[in-house]
Design a protein around this motif. Sequence first.
Motif, PDB file in Angstrom:
ATOM      1  N   MET A   1       0.839  -1.206   0.000  1.00 54.63           N
ATOM      2  CA  MET A   1       0.000   0.000   0.000  1.00 54.63           C
ATOM      3  C   MET A   1       0.871   1.252   0.000  1.00 54.63           C
ATOM      4  O   MET A   1       1.939   1.268   0.588  1.00 54.63           O
ATOM      5  CB  MET A   1      -0.899   0.002   1.237  1.00 54.63           C
ATOM      6  CG  MET A   1      -1.757   1.250   1.374  1.00 54.63           C
ATOM      7  SD  MET A   1      -2.934   1.132   2.717  1.00 54.63           S
ATOM      8  CE  MET A   1      -3.436   2.852   2.822  1.00 54.63           C
ATOM      9  N   ASN A   2       0.403   2.278  -0.676  1.00 55.14           N
ATOM     10  CA  ASN A   2       1.099   3.559  -0.708  1.00 55.14           C
ATOM     11  C   ASN A   2       0.514   4.481   0.357  1.00 55.14           C
ATOM     12  O   ASN A   2      -0.687   4.767   0.346  1.00 55.14           O
ATOM     13  CB  ASN A   2       0.947   4.198  -2.095  1.00 55.14           C
ATOM     14  CG  ASN A   2       1.700   5.508  -2.212  1.00 55.14           C
ATOM     15  OD1 ASN A   2       2.535   5.851  -1.383  1.00 55.14           O
ATOM     16  ND2 ASN A   2       1.396   6.261  -3.259  1.00 55.14           N
ATOM     17  N   ARG A   3       1.355   4.967   1.269  1.00 52.29           N
ATOM     18  CA  ARG A   3       0.882   5.826   2.363  1.00 52.29           C
ATOM     19  C   ARG A   3       0.960   7.310   2.015  1.00 52.29           C
ATOM     20  O   ARG A   3       0.381   8.138   2.711  1.00 52.29           O
ATOM     21  CB  ARG A   3       1.713   5.569   3.624  1.00 52.29           C
ATOM     22  CG  ARG A   3       1.661   4.136   4.113  1.00 52.29           C
ATOM     23  CD  ARG A   3       0.375   3.825   4.825  1.00 52.29           C
ATOM     24  NE  ARG A   3       0.323   2.436   5.298  1.00 52.29           N
ATOM     25  CZ  ARG A   3      -0.693   1.898   5.950  1.00 52.29           C
ATOM     26  NH1 ARG A   3      -1.765   2.644   6.203  1.00 52.29           N
ATOM     27  NH2 ARG A   3      -0.661   0.627   6.317  1.00 52.29           N
ATOM     28  N   ASN A   4       1.703   7.664   0.967  1.00 48.52           N
ATOM     29  CA  ASN A   4       1.855   9.061   0.553  1.00 48.52           C
ATOM     30  C   ASN A   4       1.465   9.175  -0.913  1.00 48.52           C
ATOM     31  O   ASN A   4       2.231   8.792  -1.801  1.00 48.52           O
ATOM     32  CB  ASN A   4       3.298   9.531   0.780  1.00 48.52           C
ATOM     33  CG  ASN A   4       3.677   9.494   2.254  1.00 48.52           C
ATOM     34  OD1 ASN A   4       3.183  10.280   3.042  1.00 48.52           O
ATOM     35  ND2 ASN A   4       4.540   8.552   2.616  1.00 48.52           N
ATOM     36  N   ILE A 270      -8.816   8.352   0.427  1.00 49.48           N
ATOM     37  CA  ILE A 270      -7.404   8.038   0.658  1.00 49.48           C
ATOM     38  C   ILE A 270      -7.080   8.076   2.147  1.00 49.48           C
ATOM     39  O   ILE A 270      -6.397   7.191   2.676  1.00 49.48           O
ATOM     40  CB  ILE A 270      -6.518   9.023  -0.142  1.00 49.48           C
ATOM     41  CG1 ILE A 270      -6.628   8.712  -1.647  1.00 49.48           C
ATOM     42  CG2 ILE A 270      -5.061   8.964   0.307  1.00 49.48           C
ATOM     43  CD1 ILE A 270      -6.104   9.817  -2.543  1.00 49.48           C
ATOM     44  N   GLU A 271      -7.583   9.091   2.833  1.00 43.70           N
ATOM     45  CA  GLU A 271      -7.344   9.191   4.280  1.00 43.70           C
ATOM     46  C   GLU A 271      -7.993   8.037   5.034  1.00 43.70           C
ATOM     47  O   GLU A 271      -7.426   7.514   6.008  1.00 43.70           O
ATOM     48  CB  GLU A 271      -7.870  10.535   4.786  1.00 43.70           C
ATOM     49  CG  GLU A 271      -7.040  11.722   4.313  1.00 43.70           C
ATOM     50  CD  GLU A 271      -7.712  13.047   4.589  1.00 43.70           C
ATOM     51  OE1 GLU A 271      -8.796  13.050   5.214  1.00 43.70           O
ATOM     52  OE2 GLU A 271      -7.154  14.084   4.167  1.00 43.70           O
ATOM     53  N   ASN A 272      -9.171   7.606   4.600  1.00 43.48           N
ATOM     54  CA  ASN A 272      -9.851   6.489   5.265  1.00 43.48           C
ATOM     55  C   ASN A 272      -9.120   5.172   5.058  1.00 43.48           C
ATOM     56  O   ASN A 272      -9.314   4.219   5.833  1.00 43.48           O
ATOM     57  CB  ASN A 272     -11.291   6.378   4.769  1.00 43.48           C
ATOM     58  CG  ASN A 272     -12.186   7.470   5.323  1.00 43.48           C
ATOM     59  OD1 ASN A 272     -11.860   8.110   6.318  1.00 43.48           O
ATOM     60  ND2 ASN A 272     -13.327   7.693   4.684  1.00 43.48           N
ATOM     61  N   LEU A 273      -8.284   5.106   4.041  1.00 45.38           N
ATOM     62  CA  LEU A 273      -7.454   3.924   3.823  1.00 45.38           C
ATOM     63  C   LEU A 273      -6.187   3.954   4.672  1.00 45.38           C
ATOM     64  O   LEU A 273      -5.407   2.998   4.665  1.00 45.38           O
ATOM     65  CB  LEU A 273      -7.072   3.817   2.341  1.00 45.38           C
ATOM     66  CG  LEU A 273      -8.199   3.480   1.362  1.00 45.38           C
ATOM     67  CD1 LEU A 273      -7.707   3.581  -0.081  1.00 45.38           C
ATOM     68  CD2 LEU A 273      -8.767   2.093   1.625  1.00 45.38           C
ATOM     69  N   GLY A 274      -5.971   5.059   5.379  1.00 45.61           N
ATOM     70  CA  GLY A 274      -4.786   5.188   6.215  1.00 45.61           C
ATOM     71  C   GLY A 274      -3.623   5.856   5.527  1.00 45.61           C
ATOM     72  O   GLY A 274      -2.478   5.755   6.000  1.00 45.61           O
ATOM     73  N   ALA A 275      -3.882   6.549   4.417  1.00 50.76           N
ATOM     74  CA  ALA A 275      -2.834   7.250   3.682  1.00 50.76           C
ATOM     75  C   ALA A 275      -3.085   8.749   3.737  1.00 50.76           C
ATOM     76  O   ALA A 275      -4.006   9.221   4.411  1.00 50.76           O
ATOM     77  CB  ALA A 275      -2.797   6.763   2.235  1.00 50.76           C
ATOM     78  N   ARG A 276      -2.265   9.517   3.041  1.00 52.69           N
ATOM     79  CA  ARG A 276      -2.408  10.969   2.992  1.00 52.69           C
ATOM     80  C   ARG A 276      -2.101  11.443   1.578  1.00 52.69           C
ATOM     81  O   ARG A 276      -1.392  10.766   0.824  1.00 52.69           O
ATOM     82  CB  ARG A 276      -1.468  11.664   3.980  1.00 52.69           C
ATOM     83  CG  ARG A 276      -0.006  11.337   3.754  1.00 52.69           C
ATOM     84  CD  ARG A 276       0.920  12.017   4.754  1.00 52.69           C
ATOM     85  NE  ARG A 276       1.044  13.438   4.474  1.00 52.69           N
ATOM     86  CZ  ARG A 276       1.943  13.950   3.627  1.00 52.69           C
ATOM     87  NH1 ARG A 276       2.788  13.165   2.977  1.00 52.69           N
ATOM     88  NH2 ARG A 276       2.021  15.249   3.434  1.00 52.69           N
TER      89      ARG A 276
END
Length: 306
Positions: A1-4, A270-276
């Motif tokens: 997963m991509n966090r940024n 995207i934020e709900n997936l834990g990314a930003r």
Amino acid sequence: MNRNVILTCAVTGAGDTTAKSQHVPITPKQIADDCIAAAKAGASIAHIHVRDPETGGISHSLDHFREVMERVREADVDIVMNITAGGGGDWIPDANDPTRGGPGTDIQTPAQRHEPVGELLPELCTLDCGSLNFGDMVYVNPADWLREHARLVQAAGVKPELECFDLGHVWFARQLQKEGLIEGDPLYQLCLGIPWGAEADTETMLAMRNKLPENAQWAAFGIGRHQMPMAAQAVLLGGHARVGLEDNLYLKKGTLATNAQLVEHASTLIENLGARVMTPAETRAHLKLRNPHTGGIEGQANGGQS
């Protein structure tokens, strides 16, 4: 997963969508205003086409591109600008003489496609990586044209976004890199759901992603109702995302969207997936793009930000 995540907003496109939604921007001012609104909503990149202000149809006018760029650059927001260089490839055979282009045919040479990029020097431009049965027409982009176009983009110092509408396009983009026509870490955009190219589903996205070079950055989008699912899927598979009215007109069934609303919706997803979502400045540094204000390359010693 991509966090940024780099989030692109494709604000208008060139398709016949203006009669379907009053929110699709047409004039250079409207397109610039939507880029600015997308920036305020949190987009990292604005991807732009321009339209004929009188008809809403396709335009390749350098003056229109220039007005959009100047209005956005003069605004009190920051956003990375990505100019299309994929226009002028529409071929519709004439009904009476299929050796000639019929009504709706719009063909430009690589030099003509490149003109706004070479003149205005955005941070990014698209480079469509092959020909395609595009709905009921053919998008024409032969291999030698692509090589010529890649050389022009390379000479301008603009980073190409390698738009791939099918698996063979990924193959040819890798060939451009092998021939030295793509420098540094390549940036791919996987374009899903356009009839009759790559389908908008997980299997297809994964197959295309798995064929990318090891040093590639990549994003993906789906059109229509696939827009948000494919944005989420791209993030989960390690990529970046694109939304916007070029690809989809609706926020939900029966509710027309604005570009800013699509960006806000995608940002929340995207934020709900834990990314930003990355800022434009972070995007320039991450992709090593030219800073339009200083002329330096972000992420390098002379670019200021690392």
